[in-house]
Design a protein around this motif. Structure first.
Motif, PDB file in Angstrom:
ATOM      1  N   GLY A   1       0.761  -1.185  -0.240  1.00  0.00           N
ATOM      2  CA  GLY A   1       0.197   0.006  -0.026  1.00  0.00           C
ATOM      3  C   GLY A   1       0.869   1.303  -0.182  1.00  0.00           C
ATOM      4  O   GLY A   1       0.341   2.329   0.156  1.00  0.00           O
TER       5      GLY A   1
ATOM      6  N   GLN B   1       1.018   3.387  -5.742  1.00  0.00           N
ATOM      7  CA  GLN B   1      -0.241   3.082  -6.600  1.00  0.00           C
ATOM      8  C   GLN B   1       0.246   3.384  -7.845  1.00  0.00           C
ATOM      9  O   GLN B   1       1.080   4.196  -8.439  1.00  0.00           O
ATOM     10  CB  GLN B   1      -1.209   4.177  -6.274  1.00  0.00           C
ATOM     11  CG  GLN B   1      -2.254   3.885  -4.987  1.00  0.00           C
ATOM     12  CD  GLN B   1      -3.286   4.822  -4.782  1.00  0.00           C
ATOM     13  OE1 GLN B   1      -3.006   6.172  -4.765  1.00  0.00           O
ATOM     14  NE2 GLN B   1      -4.488   4.543  -4.431  1.00  0.00           N
TER      15      GLN B   1
ATOM     16  N   ARG C   1      -3.559   4.127   3.914  1.00  0.00           N
ATOM     17  CA  ARG C   1      -4.782   3.226   3.743  1.00  0.00           C
ATOM     18  C   ARG C   1      -5.971   3.870   4.619  1.00  0.00           C
ATOM     19  O   ARG C   1      -5.458   4.149   5.986  1.00  0.00           O
ATOM     20  CB  ARG C   1      -4.433   1.725   4.040  1.00  0.00           C
ATOM     21  CG  ARG C   1      -3.672   1.054   3.041  1.00  0.00           C
ATOM     22  CD  ARG C   1      -3.483  -0.280   3.125  1.00  0.00           C
ATOM     23  NE  ARG C   1      -3.044  -1.024   2.147  1.00  0.00           N
ATOM     24  CZ  ARG C   1      -2.324  -2.331   2.123  1.00  0.00           C
ATOM     25  NH1 ARG C   1      -2.090  -2.652   3.432  1.00  0.00           N
ATOM     26  NH2 ARG C   1      -1.790  -2.892   1.010  1.00  0.00           N
TER      27      ARG C   1
ATOM     28  N   ARG D   1     -11.024  -2.918  -1.888  1.00  0.00           N
ATOM     29  CA  ARG D   1      -9.710  -2.601  -2.662  1.00  0.00           C
ATOM     30  C   ARG D   1      -8.775  -2.939  -1.703  1.00  0.00           C
ATOM     31  O   ARG D   1      -8.776  -2.467  -0.538  1.00  0.00           O
ATOM     32  CB  ARG D   1      -9.687  -1.412  -3.015  1.00  0.00           C
ATOM     33  CG  ARG D   1     -10.597  -1.069  -4.307  1.00  0.00           C
ATOM     34  CD  ARG D   1     -10.230   0.475  -4.809  1.00  0.00           C
ATOM     35  NE  ARG D   1      -8.959   0.932  -4.984  1.00  0.00           N
ATOM     36  CZ  ARG D   1      -8.465   1.891  -5.977  1.00  0.00           C
ATOM     37  NH1 ARG D   1      -9.873   2.451  -6.451  1.00  0.00           N
ATOM     38  NH2 ARG D   1      -7.410   2.287  -6.264  1.00  0.00           N
TER      39      ARG D   1
ATOM     40  N   ASP E   1      -5.625  -2.235  -2.026  1.00  0.00           N
ATOM     41  CA  ASP E   1      -4.327  -1.250  -2.097  1.00  0.00           C
ATOM     42  C   ASP E   1      -4.761  -0.105  -1.133  1.00  0.00           C
ATOM     43  O   ASP E   1      -3.905   0.562  -0.394  1.00  0.00           O
ATOM     44  CB  ASP E   1      -4.142  -0.789  -3.524  1.00  0.00           C
ATOM     45  CG  ASP E   1      -5.576  -0.215  -4.167  1.00  0.00           C
ATOM     46  OD1 ASP E   1      -6.403  -0.771  -3.723  1.00  0.00           O
ATOM     47  OD2 ASP E   1      -5.386   0.627  -5.198  1.00  0.00           O
ATOM     48  N   THR E   2      -5.900   0.142  -1.066  1.00  0.00           N
ATOM     49  CA  THR E   2      -6.277   1.569  -0.303  1.00  0.00           C
ATOM     50  C   THR E   2      -7.091   1.376   1.054  1.00  0.00           C
ATOM     51  O   THR E   2      -7.289   2.313   1.809  1.00  0.00           O
ATOM     52  CB  THR E   2      -7.379   2.606  -1.086  1.00  0.00           C
ATOM     53  OG1 THR E   2      -8.437   1.696  -1.501  1.00  0.00           O
ATOM     54  CG2 THR E   2      -6.749   2.852  -2.369  1.00  0.00           C
ATOM     55  N   CYS E   3      -7.452   0.115   1.470  1.00  0.00           N
ATOM     56  CA  CYS E   3      -8.189  -0.287   2.547  1.00  0.00           C
ATOM     57  C   CYS E   3      -7.490  -1.018   3.748  1.00  0.00           C
ATOM     58  O   CYS E   3      -7.011  -1.798   3.310  1.00  0.00           O
ATOM     59  CB  CYS E   3      -9.459  -0.827   2.033  1.00  0.00           C
ATOM     60  SG  CYS E   3     -10.667   0.002   1.167  1.00  0.00           S
ATOM     61  N   ARG E   4      -7.511  -0.701   4.692  1.00  0.00           N
ATOM     62  CA  ARG E   4      -7.652  -1.549   5.827  1.00  0.00           C
ATOM     63  C   ARG E   4      -8.869  -1.789   6.495  1.00  0.00           C
ATOM     64  O   ARG E   4      -9.666  -0.901   6.776  1.00  0.00           O
ATOM     65  CB  ARG E   4      -6.417  -1.193   6.897  1.00  0.00           C
ATOM     66  CG  ARG E   4      -6.518  -0.069   7.633  1.00  0.00           C
ATOM     67  CD  ARG E   4      -5.378   0.717   7.992  1.00  0.00           C
ATOM     68  NE  ARG E   4      -4.730  -0.215   9.049  1.00  0.00           N
ATOM     69  CZ  ARG E   4      -4.737  -0.096  10.407  1.00  0.00           C
ATOM     70  NH1 ARG E   4      -5.475   0.659  10.954  1.00  0.00           N
ATOM     71  NH2 ARG E   4      -4.052  -0.720  10.974  1.00  0.00           N
TER      72      ARG E   4
ATOM     73  N   HIS F   1      -5.087   4.952  10.442  1.00  0.00           N
ATOM     74  CA  HIS F   1      -3.856   4.393  10.647  1.00  0.00           C
ATOM     75  C   HIS F   1      -2.742   5.268  11.329  1.00  0.00           C
ATOM     76  O   HIS F   1      -2.246   5.001  12.122  1.00  0.00           O
ATOM     77  CB  HIS F   1      -3.070   3.849   9.286  1.00  0.00           C
ATOM     78  CG  HIS F   1      -2.086   2.853   9.506  1.00  0.00           C
ATOM     79  ND1 HIS F   1      -2.198   1.725  10.267  1.00  0.00           N
ATOM     80  CD2 HIS F   1      -1.065   2.848   8.982  1.00  0.00           C
ATOM     81  CE1 HIS F   1      -1.159   1.248  10.262  1.00  0.00           C
ATOM     82  NE2 HIS F   1      -0.061   1.655   9.289  1.00  0.00           N
TER      83      HIS F   1
ATOM     84  N   GLU G   1      -5.120  -6.018   6.902  1.00  0.00           N
ATOM     85  CA  GLU G   1      -4.883  -5.351   5.513  1.00  0.00           C
ATOM     86  C   GLU G   1      -3.908  -6.407   5.019  1.00  0.00           C
ATOM     87  O   GLU G   1      -3.291  -7.442   5.289  1.00  0.00           O
ATOM     88  CB  GLU G   1      -4.249  -4.191   5.853  1.00  0.00           C
ATOM     89  CG  GLU G   1      -2.983  -4.090   6.589  1.00  0.00           C
ATOM     90  CD  GLU G   1      -2.614  -2.569   6.885  1.00  0.00           C
ATOM     91  OE1 GLU G   1      -2.548  -1.697   6.289  1.00  0.00           O
ATOM     92  OE2 GLU G   1      -2.183  -2.497   8.039  1.00  0.00           O
TER      93      GLU G   1
END
Lengths: 253, 253
Positions: free
Chosen positions: A63, A66, A79, A228, A230-233, A246, B186
């Motif tokens: 992450g 991009q 994220r 997604r 890549d962008t989410c936790r 975070h 994640e």
């Protein structure tokens, strides 16, 4: 293939490069900044293009970067914390639900979903499609499978399809007493339709959250939600759904 | 880069191949069977090696295939359901805990963990290392960070290191009243030490579960657990930790 053998394998070169690149991102680049092209980067760090590409892939998995078509590789923002349900559990579509119904159509669910619902292999169920937006970005797409037996009062008379139909199915479902739910999270790759909804290409890594809703002693509905990666936790909290970020982490409740 | 543009992008070739391959796996191959080599597969499906490799990577992401050094590509068994905590929450090391303490040493935690613990940037904490085995396979590795203030009664006198030290730290931690916990999941890539513990190469995709334990009005400990993304699906259940398996899904409680 024991652990012993792996211990003797030296660290791959891209792994070391990843660490070095990661430090460079911290010290030299701002969020959203476009990285130099691969040729320049490979030259700067004295590595082959293939090694560089592997290191960039690692940083994308984590992450930190991009890759966007037509833009290049940019430094990713931290994220987003995206709350996944509460401990208590509510039906999809309850007050405060973060999802927007988009569509509803009859469909035969995938084999593993049919097994959970105990529907026949070729039996159609209501398939509600919903999307979730956070901070103005699409973060998740959901397919909610509801057997006709779970919403027996439903008629085909009004709102035969579309978002209105989806809302009617959710409303009928909420009449059942929810006895519990369980959830599983696993790694997957975005199907073509989800990829479109999430503004990604098919095959992008996603976190797949499968939720089973129990009512009347059986599985009354199954949700398969694709986030997604890549962008989410995904956050699971005692506090029942407070979003935790975070980089500004302080206890919320 | 809106959704509209993506809609006009045709499905990539590897994506179609992935679907075809997936059907072939269902009908022609058994779990554990070794696939033909890449050249033969590419020839059979009439695609370039690069396209084949992309499709194989997708199937690996989805847990359908495993690539093992010195063995080749094999058909993966269904992912294991691995229970992650209960709704109620217990301290690490409580009765029934699935983790084995391996080691304990003083260490400065990563910056994001230090922020959660509100420790100074260069402050050492107890770092307990634990591993988790399921069905005879290593499935996860954990680093548990415990500030010295959370286990103030602890002395350096006996069991200065190793698994015995880890158990002493966990025992002292359990004396605190647990007020709650929250969790985030994640995507990540395996660090070199985790990769060794998990019998993978560094950089393999992993699911990272970060748990904060609250006691005395603050974060008393932080656990960073790394699960193999290829073999595990993480389950979160009402039933408080019953393992649910993908292919024999019936309600457990």
């Amino acid at each position: 293939m024991g652990t012993t053998q792996l211990e003797t394998v030296p660290e791959p070169k891209y792994w070391h490069l990843k660490t070095v690149l990661s430090e460079a991102l911290d010290s030299e680049f701002a969020v959203g900044e476009i990285l130099p092209n691969e040729r320049d980067l490979a030259a700067r760090f004295g590595v082959a293009r293939a090694t560089l590409r592997q290191a960039l892939e690692q940083l994308e998995l984590e992450g930190r970067l991009q890759r966007r078509r037509g833009v290049g590789t940019t430094v990713a923002p931290p994220r987003m914390g995206v709350a996944v349900g509460s401990a208590q559990g509510t039906w999809p579509g309850a007050v405060g639900d973060a999802w927007q119904p988009a569509d509803c159509a009859p469909a035969v669910p995938p084999a593993d979903v049919a097994r959970m619902l105990e529907t026949a292999a070729d039996e159609q169920v209501h398939m509600v499609r919903r999307t979730r937006v956070s901070n103005g970005q699409p973060v998740a797409a959901e397919l909610l499978f509801v057997p006709t037996s779970s919403v027996a009062e439903l008629t085909g008379m009004d709102a035969p399809s579309g978002a209105a139909r989806a809302r009617v199915v959710l409303r009928e479902l909420a009449r059942l007493g929810l006895e519990g739910q369980d959830r599983a999270v696993e790694l997957g790759s975005a199907r073509a339709d989800d990829a479109r909804a999430l503004d990604r290409l098919p095959g992008a890594p996603v976190l797949v959250v499968t939720t089973r809703f129990f009512a009347g002693g059986r599985t009354a509905a199954v949700s398969v939600a694709t986030y997604r990666a890549d962008t989410c936790r995904l956050t699971f909290g005692d506090s029942g759904g407070v979003e935790i970020h975070h980089d500004s982490d302080r206890r919320a409740s």
